[in-house]
Design an enzyme around this catalytic site. Structure first.
Site, short mmCIF file in Angstrom:
data_model
loop_
_atom_site.label_atom_id
_atom_site.label_comp_id
_atom_site.label_asym_id
_atom_site.label_seq_id
_atom_site.Cartn_x
_atom_site.Cartn_y
_atom_site.Cartn_z
N TYR A 179 90.03 -32.93 -14.51
CA TYR A 179 90.76 -31.66 -14.36
C TYR A 179 91.59 -31.67 -13.07
O TYR A 179 92.78 -31.33 -13.07
CB TYR A 179 89.73 -30.52 -14.34
CG TYR A 179 90.29 -29.14 -14.43
CD1 TYR A 179 90.55 -28.55 -15.67
CD2 TYR A 179 90.56 -28.40 -13.28
CE1 TYR A 179 91.05 -27.26 -15.75
CE2 TYR A 179 91.06 -27.12 -13.36
CZ TYR A 179 91.31 -26.54 -14.59
OH TYR A 179 91.82 -25.26 -14.67
N ASN A 188 100.96 -23.76 -20.23
CA ASN A 188 99.72 -23.22 -19.68
C ASN A 188 98.45 -23.70 -20.39
O ASN A 188 97.35 -23.49 -19.88
CB ASN A 188 99.86 -21.68 -19.76
CG ASN A 188 98.58 -20.95 -19.58
OD1 ASN A 188 98.11 -20.81 -18.46
ND2 ASN A 188 98.00 -20.50 -20.68
N LYS A 233 95.67 -31.46 -12.65
CA LYS A 233 96.29 -30.31 -11.99
C LYS A 233 97.08 -30.73 -10.74
O LYS A 233 98.10 -30.10 -10.41
CB LYS A 233 95.23 -29.26 -11.66
CG LYS A 233 94.57 -28.63 -12.90
CD LYS A 233 95.59 -27.96 -13.81
CE LYS A 233 94.93 -27.12 -14.90
NZ LYS A 233 95.92 -26.55 -15.83
N ASP A 276 99.41 -22.73 -29.74
CA ASP A 276 98.00 -23.02 -29.47
C ASP A 276 97.46 -23.90 -30.61
O ASP A 276 98.09 -24.03 -31.66
CB ASP A 276 97.19 -21.72 -29.37
CG ASP A 276 95.99 -21.82 -28.43
OD1 ASP A 276 96.02 -21.20 -27.35
OD2 ASP A 276 95.02 -22.55 -28.76
N1 LIG Z 1 90.55 -19.32 -15.91
C1 LIG Z 1 90.54 -19.94 -14.75
O1 LIG Z 1 89.66 -19.71 -13.92
C2 LIG Z 1 91.61 -20.93 -14.40
C3 LIG Z 1 91.80 -21.30 -13.08
C4 LIG Z 1 92.82 -22.19 -12.74
C5 LIG Z 1 93.64 -22.68 -13.75
N2 LIG Z 1 93.42 -22.32 -15.05
C6 LIG Z 1 94.31 -22.87 -16.07
O2 LIG Z 1 94.89 -21.80 -16.78
C7 LIG Z 1 95.29 -22.27 -18.06
C8 LIG Z 1 94.86 -21.27 -19.11
O3 LIG Z 1 93.45 -21.33 -19.24
P1 LIG Z 1 92.56 -20.03 -19.43
O4 LIG Z 1 91.75 -19.91 -18.21
O5 LIG Z 1 93.37 -18.88 -19.87
O6 LIG Z 1 91.56 -20.57 -20.57
P2 LIG Z 1 91.38 -20.22 -22.10
O7 LIG Z 1 90.35 -21.20 -22.56
O8 LIG Z 1 91.12 -18.78 -22.29
O9 LIG Z 1 92.80 -20.57 -22.73
C9 LIG Z 1 93.26 -21.89 -22.91
C10 LIG Z 1 94.01 -21.97 -24.22
O10 LIG Z 1 94.57 -23.28 -24.35
C11 LIG Z 1 94.44 -23.67 -25.70
N3 LIG Z 1 94.51 -25.12 -25.83
C12 LIG Z 1 93.55 -26.03 -25.47
N4 LIG Z 1 93.96 -27.26 -25.79
C13 LIG Z 1 95.19 -27.14 -26.34
C14 LIG Z 1 96.12 -28.08 -26.86
N5 LIG Z 1 95.85 -29.39 -26.88
N6 LIG Z 1 97.28 -27.62 -27.36
C15 LIG Z 1 97.56 -26.28 -27.38
N7 LIG Z 1 96.71 -25.36 -26.90
C16 LIG Z 1 95.54 -25.78 -26.39
C17 LIG Z 1 93.07 -23.11 -26.10
O11 LIG Z 1 92.90 -23.08 -27.51
C18 LIG Z 1 93.08 -21.76 -25.43
O12 LIG Z 1 93.60 -20.76 -26.29
C19 LIG Z 1 94.71 -23.67 -18.20
O13 LIG Z 1 95.71 -24.63 -17.94
C20 LIG Z 1 93.64 -23.71 -17.13
O14 LIG Z 1 93.37 -25.02 -16.70
C21 LIG Z 1 92.45 -21.44 -15.40
#
Ligand SMILES: NC(=O)c1ccc[n+]([C@@H]2O[C@H](COP(=O)([O-])OP(=O)(O)OC[C@H]3O[C@@H](n4cnc5c(N)ncnc54)[C@H](O)[C@@H]3O)[C@@H](O)[C@H]2O)c1
Length: 255
Positions: A159, A93, A163, A40
């Site tokens: 986004y 992720n 995706k 991260d």
């Molecule tokens: N939460 C939702 O509703 C949802 C829905 C569909 C998809 N997603 C996807 O799930 C994945 C996880 O997201 P989440 O919802 O757990 O959000 P989150 O914000 O809790 O976690 C995302 C993590 O990615 C890290 N991050 C961001 N940029 C980074 C980089 N350049 N290098 C390394 N780490 C980095 C952040 O610091 C954070 O810890 C993402 O790809 C998001 O697009 C989330």
């Protein structure tokens, strides 16, 4: 082997491991016996997850790396393999939210950041993880797409494009490397209670109720509910799953 040790003696990388879905997956991999590389840009976040894993008797290596940076991603794989000797699984992720603007008003920087982290980032992770997994005798990779990988969302062009790209990249990588013993799939979550979603809802119950109402199941997901699908796709129970985009969205995209 018990059902709680599907990844005993194995090594996994999880990106975006400081928070939300990635944190839940990292903790679950560790509970099931894997040594976990926690990747991260949030160093205190991954150090806290590492402490939780180690306190429970597991093994974890925090890796500060920006997944959009080629040299950082190469070094990330080297650090994890250097610590644990092998690599069998990866959950690519890490993600960010965009500026929330229609395309004509979207700052170019928002586009570049979204594509850089969530599409180029997945490409770079695959590029450097695949040789390490082959050298370790094979394994599995799961990339995080989204419901936004399947349908359009106004105001989220950066986004949505990243995706959708993850799904095409996953299918291509799956075809290229299934013969080398790596199964590659992706997940398409609906809304899950993570940092990016909590930041957006700002503790407003009306905002959560509104988002929950968009999902036929009537609520948003907890991060574990998404992480479980990623771990299953990595596990031997998913041994015939190749290039699949698994939708975990409480019915959002079937309406
Ligand atoms: N939460 C939702 O509703 C949802 C829905 C569909 C998809 N997603 C996807 O799930 C994945 C996880 O997201 P989440 O919802 O757990 O959000 P989150 O914000 O809790 O976690 C995302 C993590 O990615 C890290 N991050 C961001 N940029 C980074 C980089 N350049 N290098 C390394 N780490 C980095 C952040 O610091 C954070 O810890 C993402 O790809 C998001 O697009 C989330």
């Amino acid at each position: 082997m018990t059902s709680t040790a599907r990844f005993e003696s194995k090594v996994a990388i999880v990106t975006g491991a400081a928070s939300g879905i990635g944190r839940a997956a990292a903790l679950a991999f560790a509970r099931e016996g894997a040594a976990v590389g926690l990747v991260d840009i949030d160093l205190p976040g991954i150090e806290a997850v590492a402490r939780s894993i180690e306190a429970a008797g597991g093994r974890a290596e925090p890796v500060l790396a920006d997944v959009s940076d080629p040299s950082a991603v190469s070094a990330m794989v080297e650090q994890v393999v250097g610590r644990f000797g092998e690599l069998h699984y990866a959950f690519n992720n890490a993600g960010v939210v965009g500026a929330g603007a229609p395309i004509a008003e979207m700052p170019v920087e928002s586009w570049q950041r979204g594509i850089g982290v969530m599409l180029t980032g997945v490409f770079l992770c695959l590029k450097y993880e695949i040789p390490a997994i082959i050298a370790s005798g094979g394994g599995a990779i799961v990339n995080t797409s989204s419901g936004a990988g399947l349908i359009g969302f106004p105001g989220m062009g950066d986004y949505v494009a990243s995706k959708h790209g993850v799904i095409g990249l996953t299918r291509t990588a799956a075809l290229e490397y299934v013969g080398s013993g790596i199964r590659i799939n992706c997940i398409c979550p609906g809304t899950a209670r993570s940092r990016m979603v909590e930041d957006w809802m700002q503790g407003d119950p009306a905002a959560e109720a509104q988002v929950a109402g968009l999902h036929p199941i009537g609520r948003i997901a907890e991060p574990d509910e998404i992480a479980h699908a990623a771990l299953w796709l990595c596990s031997d129970e998913a041994s015939f799953m190749v290039g699949h985009s698994m939708v975990i969205d409480g019915g959002y995209t079937i309406q």
